[in-house]
Design an enzyme around this catalytic site. Structure first.
Site, PDB file in Angstrom:
ATOM      1  N   ASP A  32       0.848  -1.188   0.000  1.00  0.00           N
ATOM      2  CA  ASP A  32       0.000   0.000   0.000  1.00  0.00           C
ATOM      3  C   ASP A  32       0.886   1.240   0.000  1.00  0.00           C
ATOM      4  O   ASP A  32       1.677   1.451   0.914  1.00  0.00           O
ATOM      5  CB  ASP A  32      -0.888  -0.014   1.248  1.00  0.00           C
ATOM      6  CG  ASP A  32      -1.992   1.026   1.198  1.00  0.00           C
ATOM      7  OD1 ASP A  32      -1.994   1.848   0.266  1.00  0.00           O
ATOM      8  OD2 ASP A  32      -2.854   1.022   2.095  1.00  0.00           O
ATOM      9  N   GLN A  33       0.774   2.023  -1.053  1.00  0.00           N
ATOM     10  CA  GLN A  33       1.435   3.325  -1.128  1.00  0.00           C
ATOM     11  C   GLN A  33       2.959   3.190  -1.312  1.00  0.00           C
ATOM     12  O   GLN A  33       3.722   3.952  -0.743  1.00  0.00           O
ATOM     13  CB  GLN A  33       1.092   4.153   0.121  1.00  0.00           C
ATOM     14  CG  GLN A  33       1.256   5.657  -0.080  1.00  0.00           C
ATOM     15  CD  GLN A  33       0.419   6.483   0.895  1.00  0.00           C
ATOM     16  OE1 GLN A  33      -0.792   6.343   0.936  1.00  0.00           O
ATOM     17  NE2 GLN A  33       1.049   7.325   1.668  1.00  0.00           N
ATOM     18  N   CYS A  59      -6.143   4.958  -2.758  1.00  0.00           N
ATOM     19  CA  CYS A  59      -6.431   3.552  -2.445  1.00  0.00           C
ATOM     20  C   CYS A  59      -7.654   2.980  -3.154  1.00  0.00           C
ATOM     21  O   CYS A  59      -7.561   1.996  -3.892  1.00  0.00           O
ATOM     22  CB  CYS A  59      -6.593   3.396  -0.938  1.00  0.00           C
ATOM     23  SG  CYS A  59      -5.117   3.852   0.000  1.00  0.00           S
ATOM     24  N   HIS A  86     -10.007  -2.859   1.399  1.00  0.00           N
ATOM     25  CA  HIS A  86     -10.628  -1.536   1.251  1.00  0.00           C
ATOM     26  C   HIS A  86     -11.962  -1.622   0.501  1.00  0.00           C
ATOM     27  O   HIS A  86     -12.316  -0.751  -0.290  1.00  0.00           O
ATOM     28  CB  HIS A  86      -9.686  -0.552   0.549  1.00  0.00           C
ATOM     29  CG  HIS A  86      -9.755   0.825   1.130  1.00  0.00           C
ATOM     30  ND1 HIS A  86      -8.667   1.637   1.272  1.00  0.00           N
ATOM     31  CD2 HIS A  86     -10.797   1.549   1.622  1.00  0.00           C
ATOM     32  CE1 HIS A  86      -8.999   2.783   1.815  1.00  0.00           C
ATOM     33  NE2 HIS A  86     -10.304   2.754   2.035  1.00  0.00           N
ATOM     34  N   ASP A 134      -0.713  -0.095  -5.049  1.00  0.00           N
ATOM     35  CA  ASP A 134      -1.855   0.640  -5.577  1.00  0.00           C
ATOM     36  C   ASP A 134      -1.463   2.031  -6.085  1.00  0.00           C
ATOM     37  O   ASP A 134      -2.053   2.551  -7.026  1.00  0.00           O
ATOM     38  CB  ASP A 134      -2.994   0.732  -4.556  1.00  0.00           C
ATOM     39  CG  ASP A 134      -2.559   1.235  -3.186  1.00  0.00           C
ATOM     40  OD1 ASP A 134      -1.348   1.452  -2.976  1.00  0.00           O
ATOM     41  OD2 ASP A 134      -3.435   1.394  -2.311  1.00  0.00           O
ATOM     42  N   HIS A 135      -0.453   2.634  -5.455  1.00  0.00           N
ATOM     43  CA  HIS A 135       0.027   3.967  -5.831  1.00  0.00           C
ATOM     44  C   HIS A 135       1.279   4.229  -5.019  1.00  0.00           C
ATOM     45  O   HIS A 135       1.705   3.361  -4.230  1.00  0.00           O
ATOM     46  CB  HIS A 135      -1.032   5.051  -5.547  1.00  0.00           C
ATOM     47  CG  HIS A 135      -1.578   4.983  -4.155  1.00  0.00           C
ATOM     48  ND1 HIS A 135      -0.881   5.470  -3.063  1.00  0.00           N
ATOM     49  CD2 HIS A 135      -2.728   4.450  -3.662  1.00  0.00           C
ATOM     50  CE1 HIS A 135      -1.581   5.253  -1.969  1.00  0.00           C
ATOM     51  NE2 HIS A 135      -2.709   4.629  -2.305  1.00  0.00           N
TER      52      HIS A 135
END
Length: 489
Positions: free
Chosen positions: A12-13, A52, A107, A297-298
């Site tokens: 995540d991130q 997200c 999420h 995701d990013h």
């Protein structure tokens, strides 16, 4: 022969430049670097909507943000993924006889919705959006903690730039829990079926709470400094910077260094735990018939251009890692490719790899052609977008081929152009330079070609139309899906 298994590992991130296989000489990621040596590294992988929920909806469905209906996580986008997608990656695999399991951060909303999985075991950080919802990780943490402390007693917020070592024993960290639950599934799954496992870490997303060993390791290293473009003064806003959850503003070199130490340490820790997962796959003989994919995701700006977190078109936010390893029985693949790819390409890639038809709802393209060196199959460019979140001026649309990037800010009517080949951290904006006028116009036209079919008032076919003072553009597809499958809360 049984269809190949699929393991999708997601952080995540995590920005693209935080792995050894992407050229980072400071961070230690030996397990993911090994995976890269066995598969293909995608040098131009991007998030279609770098926050997200919209990014994960694209991965789940193989659809573009406009077709999922989720354009962001703010005032111009829908905040909930919801349910009612006709086709999802786990759902299609389940229909084909796969045993499907999601572990960690999904999420979804409702938070216990399955969206095609047979079962999920959840770590949703601090999100408790459903009545009476408590994540599986939080329940486990409370049962197993060794004292009177909580998950967040380190005092760092879920979106903060602050950093410090993890406050609880190592075994309680969500990174360890996520791999433990993934291994439990692999040992207890239905052995008569192929499996799809999504192992989804909640880190390196804030809090930057690396284990003490990893935090101190990176505090002692010479970490990359924040990259600040000649144009970035617009983000030097003291009022915004004063928040512990600041999305922009000038921070001290020491603040940035500590944040990066926590962030790098979290990634090193994740890599160690991924090593346990890969070791089990190899030791049990499963690796020989398993597709393994690693992505995020990013990214996270980490102070670049005086920005933090995500939602931006800039490289720190939108450019992500992607590694794909196919079973050796599927033939040789190239070591690297610069073909521009997106998260929605993962679903059709998996479908092709396991021999299933790709649903017509899917917008993404399989990357197996690129892995086989068939460059003629690559897109000319990819498109990403994010609606207003932190501030109206940050709503953006971008197009890139991994070598050049064009960004348009609909609410303030400005645009930027970067030569990523010579300027990978976007320090120099070329949009106002006369010698780049034709190039700017050509890339603007590419964005117009994406937006025109929407008939959403963002272009008249010849030019981009400012959205300043207008209602936020929303995709009709979200409301259509919600009408068919109303949210229960």
């Amino acid at each position: 022969m049984q269809r190949p298994n699929v393991v999708l590992i997601m952080t995540d991130q995590q920005r693209w430049d935080t792995l050894g296989c992407y050229g980072n000489e400071v961070i230690q990621t030996p397990n993911l670097d090994w995976l890269a040596s066995e598969g293909t590294v995608f040098d131009s992988a991007y998030s279609p909507s770098p926050s997200c929920i919209p990014a994960r909806a694209c991965l789940l469905t193989g659809m573009d943000p406009w077709n999922t209906g989720i354009l962001g996580m703010g005032r111009g986008g829908e905040r909930h993924m919801g349910i009612g997608f006709e086709h999802t990656l786990p759902g299609e695999l389940a229909k084909a006889g796969y045993h499907t399991q999601g572990v960690g951060k999904m999420h979804f909303y409702p938070q216990r919705s399955l969206n095609g999985f047979h079962h999920t075991v959840l770590d949703e950080s601090g999100r408790e959006e459903d009545p009476r919802f408590t994540s599986d990780y939080k329940q486990w943490f409370e049962r197993n903690k060794t004292g009177e402390y909580g998950m967040t007693d380190h005092g760092i917020g879920w979106n903060s730039w602050m950093a410090r070592p993890y406050h609880a024993p190592e075994f309680l960290h969500p990174t360890n829990w996520t791999v433990n639950e993934s291994l439990k599934f692999l040992k207890q799954r239905d052995p008569s079926k192929p499996f799809f496992l999504k192992t989804s870490f909640a880190r390196p997303h804030s809090p930057y709470d690396a284990l003490p060993y990893f935090f101190e390791l990176y505090m002692q290293k010479n970490l990359p400094k924040a990259q600040v473009g000649e144009w970035a003064a617009m983000h030097d806003v003291p009022k915004d910077a004063s928040s512990t959850d600041a999305w922009r503003g000038v921070r001290s070199d020491e603040d940035i260094r500590q944040a990066r130490a926590g962030y790098y340490g979290s990634i090193n820790h994740i890599d160690h735990q991924i090593g346990r997962l890969l070791s089990y796959l190899k030791g049990s003989g499963l690796m020989n018939n398993t597709v393994v994919i690693f992505t995020s995701d990013h990214g996270d700006m980490l102070g670049d251009h005086h920005l933090w977190r995500k939602t931006y078109a800039y490289e720190g936010s939108a450019h992500i890692p992607l590694i794909v390893k196919l079973p050796k029985s599927m033939g040789r693949t190239v070591e690297r490719t610069d073909a521009p790819v997106l998260l929605q390409d993962i679903m059709p890639t998996v479908m092709e790899a396991v021999g299933l038809d790709i649903p017509q709802t899917v917008d993404g393209k399989s990357v197996i052609g690129a892995m086989k060196g068939r460059s003629a199959e690559a897109r000319d460019f990819i498109h990403g977008e994010h609606s207003t979140c932190y501030s109206e001026e940050q709503e953006m649309q971008y197009v890139t081929d991994g070598r050049v990037k064009y960004i348009w800010f609909p609410r303030i009517g400005t645009e930027q152009l970067f030569d990523l080949s010579s300027d990978p951290y976007e320090l120099t904006d070329l949009a106002q330079r006369p010698e780049h006028r034709e190039q700017l116009a050509a890339w603007r036209q590419r964005l117009i070609s994406v937006l025109e079919p929407r008939s959403a008032g963002m272009t008249d076919g010849d030019r981009l139309v400012s959205q300043a003072g207008k209602p936020f553009v929303k995709s009709p597809h979200y409301a259509e899906r919600l009408a068919r499958f109303p949210l229960p809360f």
